[in-house]
Design an enzyme around this catalytic site. Structure first.
Site, PDB file in Angstrom:
ATOM      1  N   HIS A 154       0.825  -1.210   0.000  1.00  0.00           N
ATOM      2  CA  HIS A 154       0.000   0.000   0.000  1.00  0.00           C
ATOM      3  C   HIS A 154       0.863   1.266   0.000  1.00  0.00           C
ATOM      4  O   HIS A 154       0.350   2.369  -0.229  1.00  0.00           O
ATOM      5  CB  HIS A 154      -0.918  -0.003   1.224  1.00  0.00           C
ATOM      6  CG  HIS A 154      -2.294   0.531   0.954  1.00  0.00           C
ATOM      7  ND1 HIS A 154      -2.540   1.531   0.032  1.00  0.00           N
ATOM      8  CD2 HIS A 154      -3.507   0.210   1.488  1.00  0.00           C
ATOM      9  CE1 HIS A 154      -3.836   1.804   0.016  1.00  0.00           C
ATOM     10  NE2 HIS A 154      -4.442   1.016   0.877  1.00  0.00           N
ATOM     11  N   ASP A 377      -8.217  -9.358 -18.404  1.00  0.00           N
ATOM     12  CA  ASP A 377      -8.235 -10.530 -19.291  1.00  0.00           C
ATOM     13  C   ASP A 377      -6.811 -10.815 -19.759  1.00  0.00           C
ATOM     14  O   ASP A 377      -6.236 -10.056 -20.532  1.00  0.00           O
ATOM     15  CB  ASP A 377      -9.158 -10.255 -20.481  1.00  0.00           C
ATOM     16  CG  ASP A 377      -9.203 -11.408 -21.468  1.00  0.00           C
ATOM     17  OD1 ASP A 377      -8.564 -12.455 -21.216  1.00  0.00           O
ATOM     18  OD2 ASP A 377      -9.872 -11.257 -22.514  1.00  0.00           O
TER      19      ASP A 377
END
Length: 443
Positions: A154, A377
């Site tokens: 993070h 994808d």
């Protein structure tokens, strides 16, 4: 359903071409949340894929990751103090396998098993020394499916940044032309002030001051139930609440009720929501695909005896967001510098931090909706499901995360609260009239 894995290999993936050997300065926000990570899992149905050999799929993932790291090169670096050394140290890639079929796992999702699909710390590795990026590819039995779990520090990425990176990596795996793949803007200190080790000696830990370790559960709000909830959440001042406003307000109300069910003396409560600056700052100032923790926050508070009415909370939500947006607009249109804007945003964060106290239930809420995670994808279709591996990532933090359901209209909500609160929360009939508790994912 419980998941048993066998780790096949673990290797370090370096960028395919050398990165500029410079340093990326961390902002105050980056440094403050350096010990947390953004964990996501993308599940793919490979049952009908012609070339679904684990060796072929794994090779494509590793090769394309190496190429992607050449553009997202700070992710292959190392955190050193208040900066990232872009030294091509690399990302860790783990390959694992299980005999369980993907369809069986998704029909009976074991929330606790999700965390083993996220890369874990290596022996002797600490939170501070772990790689900025770790990836785990887990192949399910009989070529039925694949889970790509990622864990990004993070200190360098928020959820929007992770989406930009993973979609860029997937585009490389699909073989998209280089013209469509650009190096993103790493904007760690474009808005927020830089961290200073002499002032910010260690990441802040005020959020961990809660009663006990938190447990996680998943709740799914289908679009028709959200429509009904919006009617309850509407008011004269906000006749058309958003799904995020309505769902977050309900969750806060029910979480607060669950907390009070376990207390003799009621506690005050507070919720905070982060807001993506990319959606609010002109593109000539901040790229929509900029990488960093580019967030502002606002918070709402209620006293021990105050009720949480959904429509009232939504109205306050809207007012706070509009005031925040207006503040940004005035600063940008008024010709003020990014430094001035950053200082004002940090002032709001400082006000929130000053309210954090052990005797106040604080819920950290974020919306990861509209982040295009279902567009990731790699060449074998879009994900069958996108899940979170958020257990034990940062002990003691009570959090609420909203992500899109696969249809783009519903919402999946991940809630982390103390175990005794969760026992009451999952039985809240008001909540269950709108949401389903951890329903199956059918493929």
């Amino acid at each position: 359903m419980e998941l048993n894995l066998e780790v096949i290999q673990r290797e370090v993936i370096k960028p395919s071409s050398p990165a500029p050997h410079d340093r990326l300065q961390l902002s105050v926000i980056d440094f403050g949340i350096a010990e947390a990570c953004v964990p996501m899992i993308f599940f793919y149905n490979l049952a009908d894929l012609a070339e679904k050999s684990p060796d072929i799929v794994s090779t494509r993932l590793r090769s394309s990751l190496s190429q992607a790291l050449s553009r997202f090169y700070p992710l292959a670096g190392k955190k050193e103090g208040v900066s990232i050394s872009c030294n091509d140290e690399g990302a860790v890639f783990t390959e694992a396998r299980t005999n369980l079929l993907l369809s069986e796992f998704l029909r009976n999702i074991d929330i606790n098993s999700l965390k083993i699909l996220i890369p874990t710390l290596a022996p002797g590795e600490s939170l501070d020394s772990r790689p900025l990026l770790s990836v785990q590819a887990t192949f399910f039995g009989s070529g039925s499916g694949l889970a790509v779990g990622i864990c990004v520090s993070h200190c360098i990425c928020d959820a929007a940044s992770v989406s930009t990176f993973v979609r860029g990596w997937a585009a490389t795996a699909r073989g998209d032309s280089n013209d469509e793949l650009s190096t993103p803007q790493f904007a760690e200190v474009a808005i927020h002030p830089p961290a200073d080790i002499s002032i910010h000696g260690s990441p802040f830990n005020a959020l961990s001051e809660v009663r006990e370790k938190c447990v996680t559960n998943r709740f799914v709000f289908e679009s028709d139930k959200i429509t009904k909830l919006k009617i309850v959440a509407a008011s004269k001042s906000v006749p058309s609440p958003t799904r995020v406003e309505a769902v977050m307000s309900l969750i806060w109300r029910c979480a607060r009720n669950a907390s009070h069910a376990n207390l003799i003396v009621p506690r005050a409560t507070m919720m905070t929501q982060s807001m993506d600056l990319r959606l609010r700052i002109p593109t000539n100032v901040l790229s929509p695909d900029a990488i960093g923790n580019l967030q502002g926050v606002f918070f709402l508070k209620r006293g021990p005896g105050s009720e949480i009415e959904i429509s009232e909370v939504v109205a306050e939500f809207r007012k706070e967001k509009e005031e925040f947006n207006e503040m940004i607009k005035e600063n940008v249109n008024g010709g003020h510098t990014n430094t001035t804007l950053g200082q004002k945003i940090m002032s709001g964060i400082a006000n929130y931090m000053s309210e954090l106290k052990p005797n106040i239930d604080t819920y950290t809420m974020s919306s990861w909706c509209r982040k295009a995670f279902y567009e990731v994808d790699f060449g074998w279709g879009r994900p069958a499901w996108v899940g979170l591996g958020h257990q034990d990532i940062q002990d003691g933090v009570m959090y609420v995360l909203l992500v899109d359901a696969k249809d783009g209209e519903g919402v999946e909500v991940w809630v982390g609260i103390p175990e005794q609160d969760m026992a009451a929360f999952v039985c809240d009939q008001e909540l269950l009239s709108y949401a389903s508790l951890n329903p199956p994912v059918l493929i």
